[in-house]
Scaffold this active site. Structure first.
Site, PDB file in Angstrom:
ATOM      1  N   ASP A   1      20.631  16.844  -5.764  1.00 16.86           N
ATOM      2  CA  ASP A   1      20.208  17.202  -4.456  1.00 16.86           C
ATOM      3  C   ASP A   1      18.820  16.459  -4.188  1.00 16.86           C
ATOM      4  OD1 ASP A   1      19.570  18.772  -2.298  1.00 16.86           O
ATOM      5  OD2 ASP A   1      19.674  20.841  -3.343  1.00 16.86           O
TER       6      ASP A   1
HETATM    7  C1  BGC Z   1      18.956  20.851   0.150  1.00 15.75           C
HETATM    8  C2  BGC Z   1      20.476  20.379   0.249  1.00 15.75           C
HETATM    9  C3  BGC Z   1      20.349  19.334   1.175  1.00 15.75           C
HETATM   10  C4  BGC Z   1      19.438  18.291   1.090  1.00 15.75           C
HETATM   11  C5  BGC Z   1      19.214  17.322   2.365  1.00 15.75           C
HETATM   12  C6  BGC Z   1      18.053  20.035   0.099  1.00 15.75           C
HETATM   13  O1  BGC Z   1      16.734  20.457   0.157  1.00 15.75           O
HETATM   14  O2  BGC Z   1      18.850  21.845  -0.985  1.00 15.75           O
HETATM   15  O3  BGC Z   1      21.252  21.506   0.522  1.00 15.75           O
HETATM   16  O4  BGC Z   1      21.847  18.867   1.474  1.00 15.75           O
HETATM   17  O5  BGC Z   1      18.075  18.941   1.010  1.00 15.75           O
HETATM   18  O6  BGC Z   1      18.799  17.793   3.536  1.00 15.75           O
END
Ligand code: BGC
Length: 745
Positions: free
Chosen positions: A262
């Site tokens: 993530d």
């Molecule tokens: C989120 C993810 C997301 C990623 C990219 C993160 O902060 O937890 O779910 O896909 O950002 O935007």
């Protein structure tokens, strides 16, 4: 003439020189051969480059070898607008508007795997058209507490339902050559201190409740990538967690795809090397502005990794393995020459969004059949719509799932359009909630400011309500921080902005009050007995207003059922029973880390209400229809089953009303005699059946030993103990219609 000669030379020269297509470019060759071939041609710096981002959402391929970049996108309800190379702010393109599909809670509430298939197909077509290879979704974290700000992105509280619903989404998405990135693996069940929360959980709970949907995504869905979550487990961040990634995901489940961190979830180079992370994203979310020439070079799996290799402190086996997985992902997606070109904002996609919305909206209560509102009687009904959520766009906001839509039908507009001149529709705002209309530099373009006081707004709504034939209140939560939004949790179960008081006042002023609650989470309803009709509408995306109108006016007979328990109060939720130790967790002295103990164990959602005999506000699996369904007697095809056998249950279900409709028939299983604690009952099968008035259908469920098993943590395997079991056919988890006993030999 000259041109023809040149063309002939171009075609024949490589043949004459004996050149043939390199194996890695030949899609007729087996995948592993291609991967090994590509890998054998790459140098060390190309390998290192392959496993970390080069911008917010994209990682490099191998330019020298013609291996393209890998483009990821949020996800999970539509294709996120283009952002700047190094910033979250949108890039300001004009060709990146999308269709917003209903949030995944709504999809889960449809209990219809065909809707999941339609969802996966439609959203992947949008991704393809926008040139994206990896869709960052769907999310299948289990709803443990209704305070989690991201529950709207997930599929509810039950591992079986989430497993069944996620698989068709994945298959249909990947059939189009777009990878899913299933998130957030694993135990990311709250947003509060999401980077610092260490989840303390026993193995039985892990395997029975929190892993099954991910396992189904991998084993049955064949997911090509998975996202490591922000939290910690066993004091190790999950993006580089030996047990969850190496042992379980890649070991036990045989996952052959790529683990993507993530964004900003990677914290330790050595752990990232050895503990199963394959592709690092978002580590310094400010990208180049960190001061280094190129901040991406400073990612854990960039220069720091390279230096360890050069110093001889780590070998390159892990690196090759990571590259293999990333190459496989690129071959399956960006270099998949079978894939088409997709389509964006097509009529079919709007139609899909509307159908999924129509099937997922849940009719919670309908006293004296107040709904559907009839427009075919004599005279024009006077309909008053009240509430900010009737006029607020919900596709912008909420965090990474925020979208830039081509259009979004607001509930008020959907209601007006549906009624045409068959009703007089008026509006009163009633309350002011969140007037922000921006995220990441993108605005909905709405101006929701209002200088009137809450009292003035309420007085106006109540005065108008007294003169209306029907009042339709459209409220609930929104995508503001602290509501249904990433990076923070809700503070309470109650509705914000004084809505409870307003609803009570409206109920007093008009007996024909319909409350439409828009949220991705359960909310408290202290006024439940005073309101005759309640509709749970989720975040429905582009077609929100049309889907809501379809249900309110009966163009569509509601057929959704709750994928989560609506508790009366927070104290009725297992995760809150042990106080702060179990939610939100206790901060360790002298540390920024929290420990959150899942002390309710496997008793999540209805399993908790059942065990503690707590009557929920609305139970898991509950949902009404404009028709009625009668259940006959549940029968089993045998009295007992032996190991390896299956058993089939049959129950006749009749549409006993006057309207065609669909019923979600649920099969729960109980194990009344067990050497270990078992939940009172657990969902093990379901089917949505469409029935014409008067029609009867035999609904059949076949289950095997796995539906009778619990996870024995000591033996580390699933165990079904011989003895008596009970199967229940139910219309909801609190509405069992017929049961039958059987035994396992
Ligand atoms: C989120 C993810 C997301 C990623 C990219 C993160 O902060 O937890 O779910 O896909 O950002 O935007």
């Amino acid at each position: 003439m000259k041109k023809t000669i040149l063309a002939l030379v171009a075609i024949t020269a490589p043949l004459l020189l004996g050149a043939s297509k390199p194996i890695y470019l030949d899609s007729s060759k087996p995948m592993d051969l291609r991967v090994d071939d590509a890998l054998s041609r790459m140098n060390l710096s190309e390998k290192i480059a392959l496993i970390h981002a080069q911008s917010k959402f994209c990682s490099p391929g191998v330019a020298r070898l013609g291996i393209p970049e890998l483009w990821t996108t949020d996800g999970p309800h539509g294709i996120r607008p283009e952002v700047l190379w190094d910033e979250w702010n949108q890039a300001g393109w004009t060709s990146d508007s999308c269709v917003a599909f209903p949030a995944l809670t709504c999809l889960a509430a449809s209990w219809n795997p065909d809707m999941s298939a339609l969802y996966g197909k439609s959203i992947s077509e949008e991704a393809l058209y926008r040139g994206k290879d990896v869709l960052l979704g769907p999310g299948v974290n289990i709803l443990r507490t209704p305070l989690n700000g991201r529950n709207f992105e997930y599929m509810g509280e039950d591992p079986y339902l989430a497993s069944k619903m996620v698989v068709p989404y994945i298959r249909n998405c990947q059939d189009n050559g777009v990878a899913v990135c299933v998130k957030h693996y694993a135990l990311n069940n709250q947003e509060f201190e999401r980077h610092n929360t260490n989840v303390v959980i026993d193995d039985r709970t892990l395997y029975e409740i929190y892993l099954p949907a991910f396992k189904a995504a991998v084993e049955d869905g064949g997911a090509w990538s998975i996202m490591g979550s922000y939290n910690l487990y066993q004091n190790q961040h999950v993006c580089h967690n030996d047990r969850l990634l190496n042992k379980i995901l890649k070991g036990e489940w045989g996952f052959d795809g790529a683990v993507i961190s993530d964004w900003g979830g990677t914290h330790d180079t050595r752990e990232a090397i050895t503990n199963g992370l394959d592709l690092e994203f978002g580590t310094w979310t400010d990208g180049l502005s960190m001061g280094a020439t190129n901040a991406y070079d400073n990612y854990h799996m960039a220069r720091p990794y390279l230096e360890l290799i050069e110093k001889g402190e780590v070998g390159t086996d892990e690196l090759d393995e990571k590259c293999r997985r990333v190459l496989r992902l690129i071959f399956r997606t960006a270099m998949n020459n079978e894939k088409g070109y997709g389509s964006l904002c097509s009529d079919e996609h709007y139609e899909a969004a509307r159908r999924i919305g129509d099937e997922g909206i849940v009719l919670l209560k309908n006293k004296k059949n107040l709904l559907p509102v009839r427009l075919d009687g004599t005279g024009k009904p006077r309909i008053l719509v009240v509430g900010e959520n009737a006029i607020k766009m919900m596709t912008v906001g909420g965090g990474s799932s925020s979208l830039k839509v081509q259009h979004e039908v607001l509930p008020l507009d959907g209601i007006r359009a549906f009624c045409g001149d068959r009703a007089d529709v008026d509006f009163a705002r009633g309350y002011i909630g969140d007037v922000n209309v921006m995220q990441d530099g993108l605005s909905t373009g709405q101006d929701l400011t209002d200088s009137r006081s809450q009292q003035q707004l309420m007085d106006e709504a109540v005065a108008k309500a007294a003169k209306a034939d029907y009042v339709i209140f459209v409220g609930g939560l929104n995508k503001a921080s602290g509501q249904d939004c990433e990076d923070s949790d809700r503070k309470s179960l109650g509705l914000p902005y004084g809505q409870d008081e307003l609803i009570e006042a409206l109920a007093k002023a008009n007996g024909n009050l319909v409350v439409v609650n828009i949220s991705g989470n359960p909310v408290a309803m202290p006024w439940v007995d005073k309101v005759p009709a309640i509709v749970q509408a989720w975040f429905l995306g582009s077609e929100a207003g049309n889907s809501i109108a379809d249900i309110l006016f009966g163009a569509v007979n509601p057929s959704g059922k709750l994928p989560m328990t609506f508790p009366v109060a927070l104290s009725d939720v297992g995760a809150h029973a042990a106080g702060p130790a179990s939610y939100p967790g206790i901060r360790r002295e002298g540390s920024d880390k929290y420990d959150t103990e899942y002390s309710e164990g496997i008793l999540v959602g209805y399993r908790w209400s059942d065990a503690k005999k707590i009557k929920p506000l609305f139970a898991f699996g509950h949902g009404l229809s404009y028709t009625t369904f009668d259940y006959g007697k549940l029968k089993a095809d045998k009295k007992s089953i032996a190991d390896g056998e299956s058993i089939t249950f049959t129950i006749p279900v009749t549409n006993s009303g006057k309207t065609a409709g669909a019923e979600i028939v649920q099969l729960y299983i109980s194990d009344p005699e067990s050497s270990v604690m078992r939940p009172v009952k657990e969902l093990k099968a379901f089917e949505k059946v469409y029935l014409k008035p008067g029609e009867t259908r035999d609904v059949k469920f076949t289950v095997g030993k796995d539906a009778l098993s619990y996870f024995d943590a000591d033996k580390h395997c699933w165990v079904a103990e011989p003895g008596e079991f009970v199967a229940h056919a139910a219309a909801a988890s609190d509405d069992i219609r017929s049961s039958v006993r059987f035994s396992l030999k």
